[in-house]
Scaffold this motif. Structure first.
Motif, PDB file in Angstrom:
ATOM      1  N   ASN A  32       0.783  -1.239  -0.051  1.00 15.72           N
ATOM      2  CA  ASN A  32      -0.011  -0.032  -0.024  1.00 15.72           C
ATOM      3  C   ASN A  32       0.829   1.087   0.150  1.00 15.72           C
ATOM      4  O   ASN A  32       0.081   2.303  -0.164  1.00 15.72           O
ATOM      5  N   ALA A  33       2.303   1.083  -0.155  1.00 17.21           N
ATOM      6  CA  ALA A  33       3.064   2.263   0.373  1.00 17.21           C
ATOM      7  C   ALA A  33       3.219   2.841  -1.134  1.00 17.21           C
ATOM      8  O   ALA A  33       3.102   2.295  -2.196  1.00 17.21           O
ATOM      9  N   LYS A  34       3.485   4.282  -1.377  1.00 15.42           N
ATOM     10  CA  LYS A  34       3.480   4.946  -2.208  1.00 15.42           C
ATOM     11  C   LYS A  34       5.039   4.638  -2.843  1.00 15.42           C
ATOM     12  O   LYS A  34       5.880   4.700  -1.850  1.00 15.42           O
ATOM     13  N   PRO A  35       5.193   4.669  -4.083  1.00 16.58           N
ATOM     14  CA  PRO A  35       6.508   4.512  -4.689  1.00 16.58           C
ATOM     15  C   PRO A  35       7.508   5.792  -4.440  1.00 16.58           C
ATOM     16  O   PRO A  35       6.890   6.672  -4.328  1.00 16.58           O
ATOM     17  N   ALA A  36       8.808   5.436  -4.276  1.00 17.16           N
ATOM     18  CA  ALA A  36       9.786   6.642  -4.154  1.00 17.16           C
ATOM     19  C   ALA A  36       9.573   7.646  -5.203  1.00 17.16           C
ATOM     20  O   ALA A  36      10.042   9.061  -4.971  1.00 17.16           O
ATOM     21  N   SER A  37       9.272   7.271  -6.343  1.00 22.12           N
ATOM     22  CA  SER A  37       9.199   8.228  -7.475  1.00 22.12           C
ATOM     23  C   SER A  37       7.853   9.369  -7.399  1.00 22.12           C
ATOM     24  O   SER A  37       7.660  10.250  -8.134  1.00 22.12           O
ATOM     25  N   ALA A  38       7.075   9.058  -6.199  1.00 22.93           N
ATOM     26  CA  ALA A  38       6.018   9.929  -5.911  1.00 22.93           C
ATOM     27  C   ALA A  38       6.585  11.383  -5.328  1.00 22.93           C
ATOM     28  O   ALA A  38       5.515  12.127  -5.130  1.00 22.93           O
ATOM     29  N   THR A  39       7.758  11.729  -5.278  1.00 26.96           N
ATOM     30  CA  THR A  39       8.208  12.770  -4.549  1.00 26.96           C
ATOM     31  C   THR A  39       8.100  13.923  -5.438  1.00 26.96           C
ATOM     32  O   THR A  39       7.985  13.574  -7.055  1.00 26.96           O
ATOM     33  N   GLN A  40       7.851  15.150  -5.066  1.00 24.13           N
ATOM     34  CA  GLN A  40       7.982  16.378  -5.862  1.00 24.13           C
ATOM     35  C   GLN A  40       9.130  16.518  -6.696  1.00 24.13           C
ATOM     36  O   GLN A  40      10.342  16.322  -6.225  1.00 24.13           O
ATOM     37  N   PRO A  41       9.165  17.016  -7.949  1.00 19.20           N
ATOM     38  CA  PRO A  41      10.238  17.038  -8.842  1.00 19.20           C
ATOM     39  C   PRO A  41      11.220  18.322  -8.510  1.00 19.20           C
ATOM     40  O   PRO A  41      12.174  18.505  -8.762  1.00 19.20           O
ATOM     41  N   ASN A  42      10.528  19.210  -7.575  1.00 20.23           N
ATOM     42  CA  ASN A  42      11.409  20.606  -7.190  1.00 20.23           C
ATOM     43  C   ASN A  42      11.766  20.110  -5.697  1.00 20.23           C
ATOM     44  O   ASN A  42      12.194  21.253  -5.099  1.00 20.23           O
ATOM     45  N   ASP A  43      11.894  19.137  -5.264  1.00 17.74           N
ATOM     46  CA  ASP A  43      12.645  18.652  -4.074  1.00 17.74           C
ATOM     47  C   ASP A  43      14.046  19.160  -3.980  1.00 17.74           C
ATOM     48  O   ASP A  43      14.857  18.960  -4.971  1.00 17.74           O
ATOM     49  N   SER A  44      14.606  19.694  -3.094  1.00 22.91           N
ATOM     50  CA  SER A  44      16.094  19.943  -3.002  1.00 22.91           C
ATOM     51  C   SER A  44      16.605  19.842  -1.735  1.00 22.91           C
ATOM     52  O   SER A  44      15.925  20.136  -0.637  1.00 22.91           O
ATOM     53  N   VAL A  45      18.123  19.884  -1.561  1.00 21.10           N
ATOM     54  CA  VAL A  45      18.736  19.628  -0.444  1.00 21.10           C
ATOM     55  C   VAL A  45      20.014  20.623  -0.419  1.00 21.10           C
ATOM     56  O   VAL A  45      20.303  20.978  -1.306  1.00 21.10           O
ATOM     57  N   LYS A  46      19.936  21.618   0.843  1.00 20.86           N
ATOM     58  CA  LYS A  46      20.970  22.522   0.813  1.00 20.86           C
ATOM     59  C   LYS A  46      21.816  22.327   1.942  1.00 20.86           C
ATOM     60  O   LYS A  46      21.269  22.041   2.996  1.00 20.86           O
ATOM     61  N   LEU A  47      23.199  22.046   1.475  1.00 20.19           N
ATOM     62  CA  LEU A  47      24.177  21.740   2.773  1.00 20.19           C
ATOM     63  C   LEU A  47      24.850  22.999   3.210  1.00 20.19           C
ATOM     64  O   LEU A  47      25.185  23.989   2.528  1.00 20.19           O
ATOM     65  N   THR A  48      24.970  23.135   4.596  1.00 20.09           N
ATOM     66  CA  THR A  48      25.689  24.351   5.098  1.00 20.09           C
ATOM     67  C   THR A  48      27.277  23.896   4.852  1.00 20.09           C
ATOM     68  O   THR A  48      27.471  22.664   4.319  1.00 20.09           O
ATOM     69  N   ASP A  49      27.951  25.050   5.083  1.00 25.81           N
ATOM     70  CA  ASP A  49      29.379  24.944   5.009  1.00 25.81           C
ATOM     71  C   ASP A  49      30.012  23.966   5.861  1.00 25.81           C
ATOM     72  O   ASP A  49      30.907  23.108   5.650  1.00 25.81           O
ATOM     73  N   SER A  50      29.290  23.747   6.937  1.00 20.02           N
ATOM     74  CA  SER A  50      29.839  22.748   8.039  1.00 20.02           C
ATOM     75  C   SER A  50      29.560  21.312   7.642  1.00 20.02           C
ATOM     76  O   SER A  50      30.255  20.314   7.721  1.00 20.02           O
ATOM     77  N   ALA A  51      28.477  21.038   7.000  1.00 17.46           N
ATOM     78  CA  ALA A  51      27.977  19.954   6.493  1.00 17.46           C
ATOM     79  C   ALA A  51      28.948  19.442   5.181  1.00 17.46           C
ATOM     80  O   ALA A  51      29.233  18.320   5.098  1.00 17.46           O
ATOM     81  N   ARG A  52      29.305  20.537   4.485  1.00 22.62           N
ATOM     82  CA  ARG A  52      30.185  20.267   3.085  1.00 22.62           C
ATOM     83  C   ARG A  52      31.308  19.760   3.772  1.00 22.62           C
ATOM     84  O   ARG A  52      32.188  18.860   3.133  1.00 22.62           O
ATOM     85  N   ALA A  53      31.868  20.545   4.963  1.00 20.65           N
ATOM     86  CA  ALA A  53      33.160  20.081   5.255  1.00 20.65           C
ATOM     87  C   ALA A  53      33.475  18.902   5.978  1.00 20.65           C
ATOM     88  O   ALA A  53      34.518  17.810   5.834  1.00 20.65           O
ATOM     89  N   THR A  55      31.402  16.110   4.981  1.00 20.97           N
ATOM     90  CA  THR A  55      31.361  15.380   3.855  1.00 20.97           C
ATOM     91  C   THR A  55      32.634  15.249   3.193  1.00 20.97           C
ATOM     92  O   THR A  55      33.419  13.990   2.895  1.00 20.97           O
ATOM     93  N   GLU A  56      33.546  16.361   2.786  1.00 18.72           N
ATOM     94  CA  GLU A  56      34.733  16.486   2.352  1.00 18.72           C
ATOM     95  C   GLU A  56      35.729  15.421   3.424  1.00 18.72           C
ATOM     96  O   GLU A  56      36.358  14.702   2.642  1.00 18.72           O
ATOM     97  N   ALA A  57      35.586  16.069   4.539  1.00 15.62           N
ATOM     98  CA  ALA A  57      36.537  14.856   5.460  1.00 15.62           C
ATOM     99  C   ALA A  57      36.501  13.496   5.276  1.00 15.62           C
ATOM    100  O   ALA A  57      37.197  12.609   5.552  1.00 15.62           O
ATOM    101  N   ALA A  58      35.132  13.271   5.280  1.00 14.93           N
ATOM    102  CA  ALA A  58      34.877  11.798   5.347  1.00 14.93           C
ATOM    103  C   ALA A  58      34.943  11.058   4.209  1.00 14.93           C
ATOM    104  O   ALA A  58      35.139   9.892   4.191  1.00 14.93           O
ATOM    105  N   GLN A  59      35.027  11.733   2.889  1.00 13.23           N
ATOM    106  CA  GLN A  59      35.205  11.216   1.726  1.00 13.23           C
ATOM    107  C   GLN A  59      37.017  11.317   1.497  1.00 13.23           C
ATOM    108  O   GLN A  59      37.529  10.854   0.370  1.00 13.23           O
ATOM    109  N   GLY A  60      37.630  11.506   2.616  1.00  9.22           N
ATOM    110  CA  GLY A  60      39.235  11.752   2.521  1.00  9.22           C
ATOM    111  C   GLY A  60      39.717  12.854   1.833  1.00  9.22           C
ATOM    112  O   GLY A  60      40.768  12.935   1.280  1.00  9.22           O
ATOM    113  N   GLY A  61      38.921  14.138   1.817  1.00 10.59           N
ATOM    114  CA  GLY A  61      39.477  15.351   1.105  1.00 10.59           C
ATOM    115  C   GLY A  61      40.783  16.133   1.964  1.00 10.59           C
ATOM    116  O   GLY A  61      41.350  16.846   1.632  1.00 10.59           O
TER     117      GLY A  61
END
Length: 102
Positions: A32-53, A55-61
């Motif tokens: 009965n669950a809706k498929p994941a493709s039912a999300t809005q096409p204009n969904d977006s994610v914005k990362l803060t500078d801290s989150a980017r840093a 992520t970079e550290a976790a990826q070995g940057g």
């Protein structure tokens, strides 16, 4: 002896019917669950500078001196590593000042 259990004001969840042939409640819910493709096409994610840093550290940057890491690891393993508590405390105070913006 019969004991009646009430919901005490909590929502009543559907119960599986005892006459069903092997079907599970999870299968019914998933069907009965809706498929994941039912999300809005204009969904977006914005990362803060801290989150980017982070992520970079976790990826070995960041720059890691593997030779120094190996030396410290060996010193800990053989018992010759002696941390300097004053230096650690000074760096913690400095880090706290940076975080507080002082």
């Amino acid at each position: 002896m019969n004991t009646t259990i009430t919901s005490n004001g909590l929502p009543v969840l559907p119960q599986a019917q005892s006459g069903q042939s092997g079907g599970s409640t999870q299968e019914t819910t998933a069907a009965n669950a809706k498929p994941a493709s039912a999300t809005q096409p204009n969904d977006s994610v914005k990362l803060t500078d801290s989150a980017r840093a982070l992520t970079e550290a976790a990826q070995g940057g960041g720059q890691i001196d593997q030779k120094k890491v190996d030396q410290i690891r060996a010193a800990i393993a053989n018992g010759s590593y002696k941390p300097d508590p004053t230096r650690i405390a000074d760096r913690l105070v400095s880090l706290n000042s940076q975080i507080d913006g002082k």
